[in-house]
Scaffold this motif. Structure first.
Motif, PDB file in Angstrom:
ATOM      1  N   SER A 124       0.845  -1.184   0.000  1.00 47.50           N
ATOM      2  CA  SER A 124       0.000   0.000   0.000  1.00 47.50           C
ATOM      3  C   SER A 124       0.886   1.241   0.000  1.00 47.50           C
ATOM      4  N   ARG A 129      -7.162   2.563   6.035  1.00 47.95           N
ATOM      5  CA  ARG A 129      -7.997   1.671   5.235  1.00 47.95           C
ATOM      6  C   ARG A 129      -8.661   2.409   4.076  1.00 47.95           C
ATOM      7  N   THR A 132      -6.088   3.287   1.327  1.00 51.69           N
ATOM      8  CA  THR A 132      -5.674   2.062   0.640  1.00 51.69           C
ATOM      9  C   THR A 132      -6.793   1.576  -0.276  1.00 51.69           C
ATOM     10  N   GLN A 135      -6.651   3.501  -3.410  1.00 49.78           N
ATOM     11  CA  GLN A 135      -5.558   3.018  -4.261  1.00 49.78           C
ATOM     12  C   GLN A 135      -5.988   1.755  -5.016  1.00 49.78           C
TER      13      GLN A 135
END
Length: 170
Positions: A124, A129, A132, A135
């Motif tokens: 990551s 959270r 990520t 992403q």
């Protein structure tokens, strides 16, 4: 692990490490009445012990293996007798459609591998959270855009235009 999944009503599509019917293909047969394995030369197993992965180690007599004409091909250099690994669950819990499921799995795993190797999903880039997740979503968006571009390029009627077609369009 497979047995636990089956007990919960889940069909496991996990490939086996040991080949199905491996021992019969090598010429070994199982006598259910006596609970013994029989080698291709007709010698019976003399015992078995539980294995740490589940299943059993099956032992044959050293005396029988020493005089056996197949000893050179059957035993390794360090072995004095044949020892088999046998797991009764190899034959059980093998779902229908396993080959088809593994073909689909190969396609999915290839996509994950591409995302990891070429698009930075191995680690990551951000903390948290939510970041990520952003992403991952953006990476999946890029992968889908690449697939769409590939399919658009390979679509029928999307080949190179001929000179006559270009002159007619102009």
């Amino acid at each position: 692990m497979r047995e636990d999944l089956v007990r919960q009503g889940i069909r496991p599509y996990i490939p086996q490490r040991t080949q199905r019917q491996r021992l019969p293909k090598q010429g070994f047969t199982y006598d259910k009445r006596r609970r013994q394995w029989i080698c291709p030369e007709g010698h019976r197993s003399i015992g078995q012990s539980p294995h740490q992965r589940g299943g059993w180690l099956v032992y044959f007599s050293e005396r029988a293996c020493r005089g056996c004409p197949r000893a050179g091909s059957c035993l390794s250099r360090s072995q004095t007798r044949k020892v088999l690994y046998w797991h009764p669950g190899t034959e059980a819990n093998r779902p229908r459609g396993l080959k088809r499921a593994l073909r689909v799995r190969k396609v999915v795993e290839r996509t994950f591998g591409e995302a990891k190797q070429w698009h930075g999903l191995g680690r990551s880039r951000y903390r948290g959270r939510e970041r990520t997740a952003i992403q991952v979503l953006l990476t999946c968006l890029v992968l889908n855009a690449k697939k769409m571009a590939r399919r658009f390029k390979d679509a029928p009627g999307r080949g190179k235009r001929t000179r006559a077609a270009e002159q007619a369009a102009a």
